[in-house]
Scaffold this motif. Structure first.
Motif, short mmCIF file in Angstrom:
data_model
loop_
_atom_site.label_atom_id
_atom_site.label_comp_id
_atom_site.label_asym_id
_atom_site.label_seq_id
_atom_site.Cartn_x
_atom_site.Cartn_y
_atom_site.Cartn_z
N LEU A 173 27.53 48.70 57.03
CA LEU A 173 26.14 49.07 56.74
C LEU A 173 26.07 49.93 55.48
CD1 LEU A 173 23.23 48.97 58.07
CD2 LEU A 173 23.72 51.29 58.82
N LEU A 174 26.96 50.94 55.44
CA LEU A 174 26.91 51.86 54.29
C LEU A 174 27.33 51.17 53.01
CD1 LEU A 174 28.10 55.28 55.74
CD2 LEU A 174 25.80 54.52 55.20
N SER A 175 28.32 50.27 53.08
CA SER A 175 28.71 49.62 51.82
C SER A 175 27.59 48.72 51.33
CB SER A 175 30.00 48.81 51.96
OG SER A 175 30.41 48.71 53.27
N SER A 176 26.93 48.06 52.26
CA SER A 176 25.82 47.21 51.85
C SER A 176 24.72 48.04 51.20
CB SER A 176 25.28 46.45 53.05
OG SER A 176 24.37 45.49 52.65
N SER A 177 24.40 49.18 51.83
CA SER A 177 23.38 50.06 51.25
C SER A 177 23.82 50.59 49.90
CB SER A 177 23.10 51.23 52.18
OG SER A 177 22.56 50.76 53.37
N LEU A 178 25.12 50.87 49.82
CA LEU A 178 25.66 51.33 48.55
C LEU A 178 25.42 50.29 47.46
CD1 LEU A 178 27.37 53.66 47.38
CD2 LEU A 178 29.38 52.27 47.82
N GLY A 179 25.68 49.01 47.85
CA GLY A 179 25.41 47.93 46.90
C GLY A 179 23.95 47.92 46.50
N ALA A 180 23.09 48.13 47.48
CA ALA A 180 21.65 48.15 47.19
C ALA A 180 21.31 49.26 46.22
CB ALA A 180 20.88 48.32 48.49
N LEU A 181 21.95 50.45 46.41
CA LEU A 181 21.67 51.57 45.50
C LEU A 181 22.14 51.25 44.10
CD1 LEU A 181 22.43 54.78 47.58
CD2 LEU A 181 20.26 53.68 47.07
N ILE A 227 24.77 43.23 43.58
CA ILE A 227 24.33 42.11 44.43
C ILE A 227 25.43 41.73 45.41
CG2 ILE A 227 23.78 39.65 44.44
CD1 ILE A 227 22.27 40.10 41.84
N GLU A 228 26.64 41.60 44.89
CA GLU A 228 27.73 41.17 45.76
C GLU A 228 28.07 42.24 46.79
OE1 GLU A 228 28.94 38.02 46.04
OE2 GLU A 228 27.18 37.80 44.74
N LEU A 229 28.03 43.48 46.35
CA LEU A 229 28.32 44.57 47.28
C LEU A 229 27.25 44.64 48.37
CD1 LEU A 229 30.26 46.76 47.94
CD2 LEU A 229 29.04 48.31 46.42
N LEU A 230 26.08 44.29 47.98
CA LEU A 230 25.00 44.25 48.97
C LEU A 230 25.18 43.09 49.94
CD1 LEU A 230 22.11 44.89 50.06
CD2 LEU A 230 21.20 43.53 48.21
N THR A 231 25.54 41.93 49.41
CA THR A 231 25.51 40.72 50.23
C THR A 231 26.74 40.56 51.12
OG1 THR A 231 24.44 39.78 48.30
CG2 THR A 231 24.90 38.30 50.11
N LEU A 232 27.94 40.83 50.53
CA LEU A 232 29.16 40.53 51.28
C LEU A 232 29.24 41.22 52.64
CD1 LEU A 232 31.77 40.23 48.41
CD2 LEU A 232 31.09 38.46 50.05
N PRO A 233 28.96 42.53 52.74
CA PRO A 233 29.04 43.16 54.06
C PRO A 233 28.03 42.58 55.04
CG PRO A 233 28.95 44.82 52.34
CD PRO A 233 28.66 43.53 51.68
N VAL A 234 26.94 42.02 54.51
CA VAL A 234 25.93 41.48 55.42
C VAL A 234 26.49 40.33 56.24
CG1 VAL A 234 23.70 40.34 55.53
CG2 VAL A 234 24.01 42.29 54.03
N TYR A 235 27.33 39.52 55.61
CA TYR A 235 27.95 38.44 56.41
C TYR A 235 28.67 39.03 57.61
CZ TYR A 235 27.47 36.16 51.83
OH TYR A 235 27.00 35.71 50.65
#
Lengths: 372, 622
Positions: A81-89, A104-112
């Motif tokens: 969750l935090l890495s995805s949010s980090l990607g979003a930031l 974008i990739e940091l946001l998307t990859l953890p979501v999988y």
């Protein structure tokens, strides 16, 4: 330490702490506290980035909701969750194509990983694979667009100076925003993912991709394609809400329509933030209540639990665009801008779409208020 | 406030009945219903005694207009009392009181008696507003109010759909006239910027030239309104069918008061008619034509109430004849006497119906001479007055006055007089045909011989004493009948106000009998003679006279049937189809879009690529 580094520091620290904790001693409450704290602190480390603040806020809400029924093991969940949010930031503050793509990739990859978090659940796995394949495709298209843009200008700064590259990039973004005609994945993934993740997808992911729109300046020769996408999106979303009973699927279709409105907002006066903020408030109130109710039937809810019912109704009214609700003001502003900017077609379509969609929202409200 | 009190009482009792009738007993309902009208009569009487001549009372400013900065026009809610409205006032309130009393007995045990009396009170209030109205809009308010009540009361027994059709027919036919009246009011307002009747008459006299186009148009529009309300040719079709309502309603609305509103209107707006010889002549000949044709039609009916209905049209024709000849006071005089004897006749018919199970067919109800003496005497006096039996009846004075004035008038002349005189013969004939059939025909045998066949279609009603029909009338029926019998005789003798001073004294003093009068009188007597002597049954089943000379069929085609078809069409709410189309379209689109949601990843990938290609192609084309 630069401002950018400072802003991502809390979440990065949170990730490190969670990893350490997972290695040495697992403690659910502590892990939840770390998630909550790091996202809350990051909110204050983003002094002049409103999109970033919105992302941080949504993460806080998500962390709070995960306390209702903590996923097991929570440390891993928190890391993802935090890495995805980090990607979003990162995405929200990106100033060139490299940062943007990394974000974008940091946001998307953890979501999988988040979607397939309960990896024995076939539905979740299906959704994860679907999202992985399609999001990968869209990332590829986006990257192709960026490549074309870079090849054209030799610069990495964010500008859509090449029409073809710009179009390809925007289509990739459109996929992530689930704008028609790239929306097909949305209902399936929303429905089959765990609710907590769906809430994350519907807020953090949408906010950060909308922030890309805000940081780009619209180039005029892309206007027809954008307008077409906006119109399609508004109509398709509105029509699809009419007969859908499953609530996450319904919210997916509703998001298609709303992202159409966001596109209109971007085309007409570039103010995406206001609309996104009110949208996120409304959607979060619905998701929070569904999570709170934990699968309870919505029919006749008003009689049984008035408070959650009230929040749900508020959310639906807002999505409907009923006056004095947040989205009403957002829509009002967008419509005024469309009229002032002489975008009559967009204006008309938006009115029509809102009109059609009222029925879909009203169905849920009547069901909530039904007596049995 | 004195004038406003007069319509206020019935209005109050209407409101009370509407609000409370479910909770009140029948006695309380009838008490409230009658009290409203009687109080109105009392206050009218007091107003006549106490108030000065030509008294105007402004209650409030109803509708303010600001046509320009300097020029303001207002329409005021006001009442006006002069001799004309005083006469109408007395007729309306007094006759209504008697009929309301009669109705308490006639309508007893009816489940909706509260609604009945509510309508009657609303009617009286509207009629009083019509009569007292100081300006044309107030008058029109009352005018529409009485039309509404007429509609409600004709269709009062709404279980029978035929009653509903009859009510609708009456409403539509009078509505045609109302539209014309409205046009007339618009013409007046656009010419003078005011609707106050007295001002309008004054201004018209000063500004419009005799025979000018605007005066003619206005007068003709008003005339059409009057023709619709008073059932004159060519809008006469509704009155005979209106007899389907309860008989007290026929007596009150369709004989004594509402149908005379047209006569009142023309008399009230007489100043405008005098400016237009064309309109004046039209009034005269409409009256002459109607009195003849309705007279013939009355001769051929075999239903008591329909005979009386055509007779009413015929007598209203006499009033129009008088108005057309400029003999306003004679016309109003006849209005008064007619109201008395026609109300009497209808109430007597109502008594028959009440005692004979609501049957009015002359084929079934007959030979009543010794069965119900009250009815016999009522009919004898009423019919004598109707056929103007010389010297002893009120009808005689008013009718002779009309005929002599028509004869002398520049508009009328010999031809119009001849029509009226021949009408007198017809009147005598049909009156005493009715009388003989009702009281002296020897049961059904005469009729069935005449018919030769189908006698079994008309089985005789069981006679009193045998079939359980009572012959007793309650005092609430006897009192109105008695009062009206007296009035039918003496109403012509005394002047009510100076407008009817053309009474017996006037008649004897101012007029030495001349040959036209002798002829008219003898024609009337001849008519009575034919009626008595011939004992002519003439049960007409279906012929052109019964259907108003085919005019009715014309209206059926042109007006009623298209209107009904339109209503049926609108009943299905065709505009809803548009919305249904929208719904259908939305659902179809949603089904189409839903079919793309296959849930298969590979198809989504192809869709993604296809969409990309299509969008790029679209963009390239643009």
């Amino acid at each position: 330490m630069s401002l950018f580094e400072l802003s991502i520091l809390p979440m990065a620290l949170g990730i490190v702490l969670l990893l350490g904790q997972a290695t040495f001693f697992r403690q659910t409450k502590l892990a939840l506290a770390i998630i909550l704290l790091s996202s809350a602190v990051s909110f204050f480390c983003l002094p002049d980035n409103l999109f970033g603040q919105l992302v941080a806020l949504s993460t806080v809400v998500n962390a709070l909701l995960s306390m209702l029924n903590p996923p097991e093991p929570v440390e891993e969940y928190g890391v993802l969750l935090l890495s995805s949010s980090l990607g979003a930031l990162v995405l929200c503050q990106a100033s060139d194509w490299i940062y943007l793509f990394v974000g974008i990739e940091l946001l998307t990859l953890p979501v999988y990983g988040l979607i397939a978090f309960e990896h024995r659940n076939a539905q979740n796995l299906k959704a994860a694979v679907k999202y992985f394949v399609l999001a990968g495709l869209s990332s590829a298209v986006m990257l192709l667009g960026m490549g074309v843009l870079y090849a054209q200008s030799g610069l990495l700064d964010l500008s859509l100076n090449n029409p073809l590259g710009g179009a390809l990039f925007l289509m990739g973004v459109a996929f992530k925003l689930s704008v028609a005609p790239f929306y097909l994945w949305t209902p399936d993934v929303y429905e089959d993912s765990p609710l907590l993740v769906t809430a994350f997808l519907a807020t953090v992911s949408k906010i950060s991709f909308a922030s890309i729109l805000a940081s780009l300046s619209l180039s005029l020769n892309l206007l027809p394609i954008l307008m077409l996408m906006a119109i399609l999106s508004m109509l398709v979303g509105a029509f699809l809400t009419l007969k859908t009973d499953q609530i996450t699927r319904f919210l997916a279709y509703s998001s298609v329509a709303h992202m159409g409105y966001v596109l209109v907002a971007w085309i007409t006066d570039g103010s995406v933030l206001f609309y996104m903020t009110s949208y996120v408030i409304s959607v979060l109130s619905i998701f929070a209540m569904i999570l709170w109710l934990d699968g309870e039937d919505l029919v006749g809810l008003w009689g049984k639990k008035p408070l959650p019912a009230l929040f749900l109704i508020f959310g639906f009214f807002s999505l409907m665009g009923l006056p004095i609700t947040p989205i009403f003001w957002a829509k009002y502003r967008v419509l005024t801008a469309a009229l002032v900017g002489d975008y009559t077609i967009l204006f008309g379509t938006m009115i029509l779409s809102s009109l059609i969609a009222v029925y879909g929202y009203a169905r849920f409200i009547t069901r909530i208020c039904q007596r049995n | 406030m004195q004038l406003a009190l007069i319509p206020f009482f019935p209005l109050l009792s209407f409101v009370a009945l509407i609000a409370l009738s479910k909770r009140l007993s029948e006695n309380q309902v009838t008490t409230i219903g009658v009290a409203g009208i009687v109080l109105s009569f009392v206050s009218a009487l007091l107003a006549l005694i106490l108030l000065p001549e030509n008294y105007r009372e402004i209650l409030w400013t109803w509708i303010p207009f600001y046509t320009s900065e300097s020029n303001t026009a207002t329409i005021q809610m006001g009442f006006y009392l002069d001799s004309l409205s005083a006469v109408m006032l007395m007729v309306v309130t007094f006759i209504s009181s008697l009929i309301a009393l009669f109705a308490t007995s006639y309508m007893e045990d009816d489940a909706e008696i509260g609604w009945f009396f509510a309508c009657i009170n609303l009617f009286v209030a509207s009629m009083l507003i019509l009569v007292l109205g100081d300006n044309l809009l107030v008058l029109f308010l009352g005018w529409e109010g009485v039309g509404l009540c007429s509609y409600l009361l004709i269709g009062f027994w709404r279980n029978d759909i035929e009653n509903g059709w009859a009510a609708m027919k009456a409403f539509l036919a009078t509505r045609i006239g109302d539209v014309f009246l409205l046009f007339g009011i618009f013409l007046i307002f656009s010419s003078f910027g005011t609707l106050s009747i007295q001002e309008v008459l004054q201004l018209a006299e000063n500004h419009w030239q005799t025979g000018s186009l605007i005066a003619t148009y206005t007068a003709l529009c008003i005339l059409m309104g009057a023709v619709g309300k008073s059932a004159q040719i060519p809008l006469q079709i509704w009155l005979a069918d209106a007899m389907r309502g309860p008989t007290p309603v026929s007596a009150l609305i369709h004989a004594a008061t509402m149908v005379t509103a047209g006569v009142y209107l023309i008399a009230r707006m007489g100043g405008i008619f005098e400016l237009s010889p064309v309109a004046q002549t039209a009034v005269l000949w409409i009256g002459a034509l109607t009195l003849l044709l309705a007279g013939v039609a009355a001769l051929l009916q075999n239903d008591i109430k329909r005979v009386l209905a055509y007779s009413t049209m015929s007598q209203l024709g006499y009033m129009f004849l008088a108005l057309g000849a400029g003999a306003y006071s004679a016309g109003i005089f006849h209005l008064v006497t007619h109201a008395c004897f026609k109300a009497l006749l209808f109430l007597a018919a109502g008594a028959v119906g009440h005692l004979r199970g609501h049957t009015y067919s002359l084929l079934k109800v007959n030979n009543l001479r010794y069965e119900i003496p009250w009815v016999f005497w009522a009919f004898l006096i009423g019919l004598s007055s109707l056929s103007a039996l010389p010297f002893v009846t009120s009808g005689f004075y008013s009718k002779e006055l009309i005929l002599s004035q028509v004869f002398e008038s520049s508009y009328g002349g010999t031809l119009a007089w001849a029509a009226g005189a021949f009408g007198a013969l017809l009147t005598g004939f049909y009156s005493f045909r009715l009388f003989m059939l009702l009281f002296y025909s020897k049961g059904l045998s005469d009729v069935s011989q005449f018919l030769k066949k189908g006698a079994s279609d008309f089985p005789p009603l069981a006679k009193g004493g045998q079939g359980g029909f009572s012959n007793d009338l309650s005092w609430r029926m006897k009192v109105p009948l008695g009062a009206l019998m007296v009035l039918a005789v003496i109403a012509g003798f005394f002047p009510i106000t100076q407008i009817t001073d053309a009474s017996v004294i006037h008649f004897v003093a101012a007029r030495t009998a001349s040959w036209p009068e002798w002829i008219a009188v003898s024609l009337g007597l001849l008519g009575i003679g034919i009626g008595v002597w011939k004992l002519y049954p003439m049960p007409i089943t279906d012929n052109i006279w019964m259907r108003s000379l085919g005019i009715e069929a014309l209206y059926e085609r042109v007006l009623l049937s298209p209107y009904r078809r339109l209503s049926y069409f609108m009943k299905g709410d065709p505009i809803r189809a548009v919305y249904h189309l929208g719904v259908w379209l939305s659902i179809s689109v949603q089904n189409l879009l839903q079919s793309f949601q296959t849930g298969r990843t590979l198809q989504y990938v192809s869709a993604f690529v296809a969409a990309m290609v299509v969008l790029l192609a679209f963009w390239a084309v643009i």
